[in-house]
Design an enzyme around this catalytic site. Structure first.
Site, mmCIF file in Angstrom:
data_model
loop_
_atom_site.group_PDB
_atom_site.id
_atom_site.type_symbol
_atom_site.label_atom_id
_atom_site.label_comp_id
_atom_site.label_asym_id
_atom_site.label_seq_id
_atom_site.Cartn_x
_atom_site.Cartn_y
_atom_site.Cartn_z
ATOM 1 N N GLY A 1 -11.189 -1.169 4.312
ATOM 2 C CA GLY A 1 -11.150 -2.598 4.582
ATOM 3 C C GLY A 1 -12.466 -3.312 4.341
ATOM 4 O O GLY A 1 -12.740 -4.345 4.975
ATOM 5 N N MET B 1 -2.301 0.607 -0.402
ATOM 6 C CA MET B 1 -1.927 1.652 -1.363
ATOM 7 C C MET B 1 -0.414 1.887 -1.388
ATOM 8 O O MET B 1 0.066 3.010 -1.219
ATOM 9 C CB MET B 1 -2.675 2.957 -1.020
ATOM 10 C CG MET B 1 -4.187 2.815 -1.074
ATOM 11 S SD MET B 1 -4.782 2.193 -2.662
ATOM 12 C CE MET B 1 -4.573 3.654 -3.662
ATOM 13 N N LEU C 1 4.849 -2.285 -4.397
ATOM 14 C CA LEU C 1 5.753 -3.228 -3.735
ATOM 15 C C LEU C 1 7.101 -3.253 -4.461
ATOM 16 O O LEU C 1 7.152 -3.252 -5.692
ATOM 17 C CB LEU C 1 5.141 -4.634 -3.752
ATOM 18 C CG LEU C 1 3.749 -4.742 -3.132
ATOM 19 C CD1 LEU C 1 3.198 -6.148 -3.343
ATOM 20 C CD2 LEU C 1 3.787 -4.392 -1.654
ATOM 21 N N ASN D 1 -3.965 -9.577 -5.555
ATOM 22 C CA ASN D 1 -4.496 -8.214 -5.501
ATOM 23 C C ASN D 1 -5.857 -8.205 -6.177
ATOM 24 O O ASN D 1 -6.158 -9.084 -7.000
ATOM 25 C CB ASN D 1 -3.552 -7.255 -6.226
ATOM 26 C CG ASN D 1 -4.009 -5.816 -6.115
ATOM 27 O OD1 ASN D 1 -4.461 -5.376 -5.040
ATOM 28 N ND2 ASN D 1 -3.922 -5.062 -7.201
ATOM 29 N N HIS E 1 -8.076 -5.488 -8.432
ATOM 30 C CA HIS E 1 -7.987 -4.197 -9.113
ATOM 31 C C HIS E 1 -9.350 -3.867 -9.715
ATOM 32 O O HIS E 1 -9.936 -4.710 -10.407
ATOM 33 C CB HIS E 1 -6.922 -4.250 -10.220
ATOM 34 C CG HIS E 1 -6.812 -2.951 -10.941
ATOM 35 N ND1 HIS E 1 -6.203 -1.854 -10.374
ATOM 36 C CD2 HIS E 1 -7.263 -2.554 -12.152
ATOM 37 C CE1 HIS E 1 -6.288 -0.838 -11.225
ATOM 38 N NE2 HIS E 1 -6.920 -1.235 -12.304
#
Ligand code: GRF
Length: 215
Positions: free
Chosen positions: A15, A93, A96, A110, A112
């Site tokens: 996090g 992780m 979806l 997101n 990446h």
């Protein structure tokens, strides 16, 4: 005065990106209302970070569900109690399901760790080093059903250094993430950036290339 965008952050691990959001909100440089931090992993350190920051937490373990769809439905039910307008995937992780993506269409971001469309998938830092690439970085993008394939918003890039390890490169890329992710999310939260017709729109114009910052 407009209300800050209600935002859910989804994590599975450390996090550190979540922490960057918390720090930016506390510093007054990011105007989002962080309403809930969700994890599929009860041991995620990010849950402790959220508690320390006074943000509500929720955890549902995917192993308790027979398939991806039923887990995702349970996550939706939990998240929707907080009425999120924006979802931030920060090291979440899980792949979806189409139903989940549709439910929050255009409202999921997101980050990446690669310069998409280069290097979707895992293990990006080692792959970049193995290929001898001069540039690497990270990309904030809208989430669509295509894994790591949604339209990009903002990239941060750096030059690779001869002889550096994947761990060293990862740390340098993560430091970039902590700047570009809150920045891009702020743009979406304020309405400056939108997802429309399957594309990213910045300041009312379709942006087929992401904004890029060089570090
Ligand atoms: C980040 O490096 C991001 O690129 C990837 O997952 C990592 C999460 O790290 N999607 P953290 O949990 O935010 O520290």
């Amino acid at each position: 005065m407009s209300q800050a965008c209600k935002t859910a952050i989804l994590i599975s691990g450390s996090g550190s990106n979540l922490q960057a959001f918390v720090d930016a909100v506390n510093a007054g440089t990011l105007d989002l209302n962080l309403t809930v931090v969700f994890s599929n992993n009860p041991n995620a350190y990010g849950l402790q970070r959220a508690e320390l920051a006074g943000i509500a937490t929720a955890c549902i373990q995917h192993n308790d569900y027979p398939d991806r769809e039923s887990f995702d439905r349970a996550v939706i039910a939990e998240l929707d109690r907080h009425e999120p307008e924006l979802l931030i995937l920060a090291g979440f992780m899980r792949i979806l399901s189409p139903g989940f993506v549709k439910h929050y269409a255009g409202r999921i971001l997101n980050i990446h760790p690669a310069l998409l469309p280069l290097y979707p998938g895992l293990n990006t830092h080692q792959r970049v080093l193995d290929a001898g690439d001069a540039w690497h970085g990270s990309t904030v993008h809208f989430v669509t059903e295509k894994l790591d394939g949604g339209p990009c918003i903002l990239q941060g890039r750096l030059q690779t250094i001869a002889g550096e390890t994947a761990d060293e490169l990862q740390q340098r890329v993560q430091a970039i993430e902590h700047q570009i992710y809150p920045q891009a999310a702020g743009w979406v939260g304020s309405g400056r950036v939108e997802f429309r017709d399957g594309a990213t729109w910045i300041d009312g114009k379709r942006a087929d290339q992401p904004e890029t910052l060089t570090f």
